[in-house]
Every structure is written in structure tokens, then in C-alpha cells.
Design a protein around this motif. Sequence first.
Motif, PDB file in Angstrom:
ATOM      1  N   TYR B  92       0.801  -1.224   0.000  1.00  0.00           N
ATOM      2  CA  TYR B  92       0.000   0.000   0.000  1.00  0.00           C
ATOM      3  C   TYR B  92       0.836   1.278   0.000  1.00  0.00           C
ATOM      4  O   TYR B  92       0.338   2.338  -0.326  1.00  0.00           O
ATOM      5  N   GLY B  95       0.413   2.435  -3.330  1.00  0.00           N
ATOM      6  CA  GLY B  95      -0.937   2.523  -3.874  1.00  0.00           C
ATOM      7  C   GLY B  95      -1.734   1.283  -3.529  1.00  0.00           C
ATOM      8  O   GLY B  95      -1.170   0.222  -3.265  1.00  0.00           O
ATOM      9  N   GLY B  97      -4.035  -0.253  -5.471  1.00  0.00           N
ATOM     10  CA  GLY B  97      -4.297  -1.161  -6.591  1.00  0.00           C
ATOM     11  C   GLY B  97      -3.251  -2.255  -6.633  1.00  0.00           C
ATOM     12  O   GLY B  97      -2.097  -2.027  -6.270  1.00  0.00           O
ATOM     13  N   ASP B  99      -1.823  -3.495  -9.107  1.00  0.00           N
ATOM     14  CA  ASP B  99      -0.769  -3.226 -10.085  1.00  0.00           C
ATOM     15  C   ASP B  99      -0.013  -1.933  -9.767  1.00  0.00           C
ATOM     16  O   ASP B  99       0.954  -1.603 -10.454  1.00  0.00           O
ATOM     17  N   ASP B 100      -0.437  -1.213  -8.741  1.00  0.00           N
ATOM     18  CA  ASP B 100       0.274   0.019  -8.367  1.00  0.00           C
ATOM     19  C   ASP B 100       1.736  -0.224  -7.976  1.00  0.00           C
ATOM     20  O   ASP B 100       2.618   0.517  -8.431  1.00  0.00           O
ATOM     21  N   ARG B 103       3.942  -0.619 -10.836  1.00  0.00           N
ATOM     22  CA  ARG B 103       4.018   0.609 -11.619  1.00  0.00           C
ATOM     23  C   ARG B 103       4.892   1.664 -10.944  1.00  0.00           C
ATOM     24  O   ARG B 103       5.604   2.395 -11.608  1.00  0.00           O
ATOM     25  N   TYR B 104       4.808   1.750  -9.610  1.00  0.00           N
ATOM     26  CA  TYR B 104       5.417   2.906  -8.940  1.00  0.00           C
ATOM     27  C   TYR B 104       6.598   2.587  -8.022  1.00  0.00           C
ATOM     28  O   TYR B 104       7.281   3.501  -7.579  1.00  0.00           O
ATOM     29  N   GLY B 191       2.085   6.154  -2.196  1.00  0.00           N
ATOM     30  CA  GLY B 191       0.902   5.714  -1.464  1.00  0.00           C
ATOM     31  C   GLY B 191       0.853   6.226  -0.033  1.00  0.00           C
ATOM     32  O   GLY B 191      -0.218   6.285   0.579  1.00  0.00           O
ATOM     33  N   GLN B 229       8.683  -3.956  -6.042  1.00  0.00           N
ATOM     34  CA  GLN B 229       7.278  -4.166  -5.665  1.00  0.00           C
ATOM     35  C   GLN B 229       7.100  -5.355  -4.725  1.00  0.00           C
ATOM     36  O   GLN B 229       6.064  -5.490  -4.096  1.00  0.00           O
TER      37      GLN B 229
END
Lengths: 224, 328
Positions: B92, B95, B97, B99-100, B103-104, B191, B229
Motif C-alpha cells: 500500500y 498505492g 491497486g 498493479d500500483d 508501476r510505482y 501511497g 514491488q
Amino acid sequence: MARNPLLRTVSRHFLKPLTFWLLALPGLWLGWQWAMLLNGQAHGLGFNPIETTHRFLGDTAIRVLLISLAVTPVRDLTKWGPIMMVRRRIGLAAFWYALLHILAYLGLDLFIEAGTVTGALAGLWRDVTDRIYITLGMSAFVLLIPLAITSFNRMQRWLGARRWQGLHRIVYPLAILAVLHHGFMVKGFQLAPWIHGAILAALLAYRLVGIKARKTPHPSASKS
Amino acid sequence: MFIPKQRPWQSPEADVTPKGLYLNRRKIIASGGALALTGLSACEAQSDQDSAASMPTGSRPASGELAHRTTDYQVADPLTPYPAVTGYNNFYEFGIGKDDPARYASALTTDPWSIEVEGHAARTGRFALEDVVDFSNLEERIYRLRCVEAWSMVIPWIGVSLASVLASFEPTSDARYVQFVTDLDRDEMRGTRFPVLNWPYVEGLRMDEAMNELAFLAVGLYGEVLPNQNGAPIRLVVPWKYGYKSIKSIVKIRFVSEEPETSWNRSAPHEYGFYSNVNPNRAHPRWSQRSERVIGGNVFARRDTEMFNGYSEQVAHMYAGMDLIENH
């Protein structure tokens, strides 16, 4: 606004089909993605397609419901009367998405887990009684059923305008239940249900202010 | 139990080129090029290749392969495919999501990385990650991961046992629990700008749980450096507990005498307890924990959730006599 000839033509000939296809679009997209997935092709449903499906159908149902509640305020603000022609169809689309949402939950979760239809229904009952967000969501759906059934012209005539409108005012508590269902489902403090809730609150406030503002009792404001 | 059917579009396991083989092929091609340039004998090219493959002791690669040995920690079910393991994450801090994180999370700086050690231990202070984990002595363990959201994966982790790392700090007898803290960087972890949880993320274990043979600190997966991630550069893996106990991107370890705060428990105490052992008999207040969706395979695949996620033999003795519904 209706004096604009172009807008009048659009309203008369295209508004209804355009609304239909816009409302069908999320469903068509979802069906297309599932077709791709089952064919083993690249799809947009992510690594947990069932979860994505639940979220997508639930979000769509709530958002379409909120759009249906926004139709009257939009008419009031823009004086664009013909938009009222599509209000019922938007509300009905919310029902279809809610129904798909529940069928997906029954089929892709409860049935796969239990293996039998009776097992799935027992699971449904257990969830409805044990889990607050499912209690809320299911209540919202149950309240949506009479509105969907009475959405046809013949039912509307049979009930009479006043009773029909009174019945359809259930949509407000129902929408609150639907947003609470979303809010009780998410983990941690998340924004999405609050955004839905804020939009709903604004739409409800608009109605309440409208009722108070009218000096003379309007038929829609009378007790039902 | 659901037996996944082999679909016509799914290549059978045997058709997939094993990673070692294709990496080897790259090396052969590379050494072939060297051969052409220098005209060395094949024998010399071979020895050249060997020295390139062996990692300097203790160094931490920024990416790519991690030298490691395999272990007996295996799972009968197939591994979750790499794209799913690294593309479907709950982290979290990047993010909400799934897939966040993929991505980030690349925004996170993982080198240099240090871990602060506090509390009841002889060796406390700030340690470079390279001094906490011996990168010349990594092992691979294949573990089940069971998320509290009722989905699961099978992941080949690379790392070291948690017990060996904790022992190196020489905890005292007052250290009855150990708390872990995730990094908190509002610039790099987008996030955390929104209070989904009370940041930073914290988790904890009872000392005997932390010293259990299964508790693991991962610095890699699928033979390579841990992607951001998945909790780079170092994360906990406690396979008999729900996934959220396996805290990511650890910057602090505290040896404490009282049961420490944990993030999800603080957020919703009746839903997430301190122990959080995988337990099919204790439903989450909002959903059943009897079975789980298997990520990455057949979309309809489910499996029955096992007590302690199938690791009863190794961990059940730690909870003898405890009410695991009460102490969930």
C-alpha cells in the motif's frame, strides 16, 4: 437549450440509442475481456480476473445508479428536458449491473467453492447473515428488484404516477446501502467509497433543499 | 479439491526452458564472441566464463542473478508465474491497486540501504544491509504465500533464515518479541501521502516465532534480486501467517519485551490479530478463509486453505494450548 435545433435533433433521434450503448459499454468490455481470457489471449483483467470482475461490476452498478440520480438535477440546471427520457433506462442499467455483480459472486465464488447449487445458496445465506457488507449489498439489491419490475410503462400506468413515484423513492435509501456496502468491503482507509458517498450526499442534499425551497407542496414532495 | 485442467493454450511444464539452461546459452554465445575476437582456446574461454559466474563474496548486486543454493523447502504445487508474482502485489505504500506497486515502486532507492537495530540486544545501531545479510551464503526456499484476502501463490524466495540474522545481534533474555518497520519516504512511496494505514507500516513476531526455522528474510525471488514491488531490498517471509505479516522493505528491527503494535491490528483489531496464523476455521469477519483463489494458473482454480498454510509440522508446537480463534 432545446431551442438549439441540433440538440433537438440529437435529443429526438439519438439520445435513447446513445444512452443504451454507453450503458452497455462496460458490460461489453467485460465480456470481451473474458472472451480473450478464455481463449488464452492477452486480456485486461489482471492476475485475479474474478476479483477484477467483482470490483468492476460493483463499481459500475454504483456509478450508474449515481448517474441516474443526477439526471433530474442536470435537467433542473440545464433546462434540457429530453434528458428525462433516459432516466429510467439508466436506473434499469444499474439494476442489470447489480444483478450481474450478484450472479458473478454466486457463480464465480460461492458455486466454485461449494461445488453444488444448494451449497452455493447455503453459502449465500451464511454470507448474508454473517457479513455486514454482504448484508448491506444484498439489501440494496433486494430493494432494487421492485423498482426494476415496475420500470415498464404498463406497470407505471397500473400503479399510477403518484404511487409509482413514491415507490421509486426507495432508490435513495438503497443507494446509501450500496455505498455503505462498498465502504464496509474495502481494507484500511480508502478514498473510493468516500467519493461515491460524497456524490450521493450532494445529490440527496439537492433533493432536500429542493423540497424545502418549494413554498407550495409539489406532488413529488407530498407524503407517500 | 479443484484439479486444474490443462488447457490447449497452456504449454506443459516440460516445454518451458529452464532458466539455468537459457542463461547458460547466453553465456555460451557470449564466450563464443570472446573466442572469435581473441582466438583463445576453448579451454581458456571456459575458465573465463567460470570466474565471471562466481560472485565476489559478500557483495550485493543491484539487479539480476543472485548466487544461491537450493534447499529442501519445496512445495508440491507449481510455482506462480514470475509475471504474477511481480505484477500482483499488496504494497500500500505504493498505492492500493494490485498493479500500483509494479508501476510505482521503481521510485524507491534501495542502494544504499541500512537497517537500524534497537532494543534488547548486545549489538544495536545502524547496519548496512551487506553487513546484515551474507550475500555469499544465500539459499532458495519455495514457500506458499496465503494472503488474508483469500488468494495464494507459490514463490521461490532467495535469502537467509531470520534466526541467523537476529542471532547476530545477540538479543538478550528481555527480547520476547521483535518488531519490524518498513521504510517511509513520502517522495518515493507515493501511497504514503494518503493515510490508508497509519504509516510507517509495522509488524511483529513473538521471539520463538522469529527464531522458527521457517521464518526467512528474502532479498530475492526466482533467482534474482527482489523487485521493488516485492519488498526490496529486504523483506520478511513467514509462510504460516497471512501475507501482511511478511513486512516489506525493512529499515528497522526492534527487540522488545511487550507485544508490539502491528499495522493491520491497529487499523482493525477485530479483523486482524497479532498472530495472524493462516486458519481456515477462523473466518475473517468479512469473508470466509476456508479456501483460496490460486493466482496465476487456471482462472477458476481454488484450493482448500490448510491450517498454518500447510506448515503445521514446523510451527503448530509453538501454539500448543492456545485458543487460535481467540488469539487470531
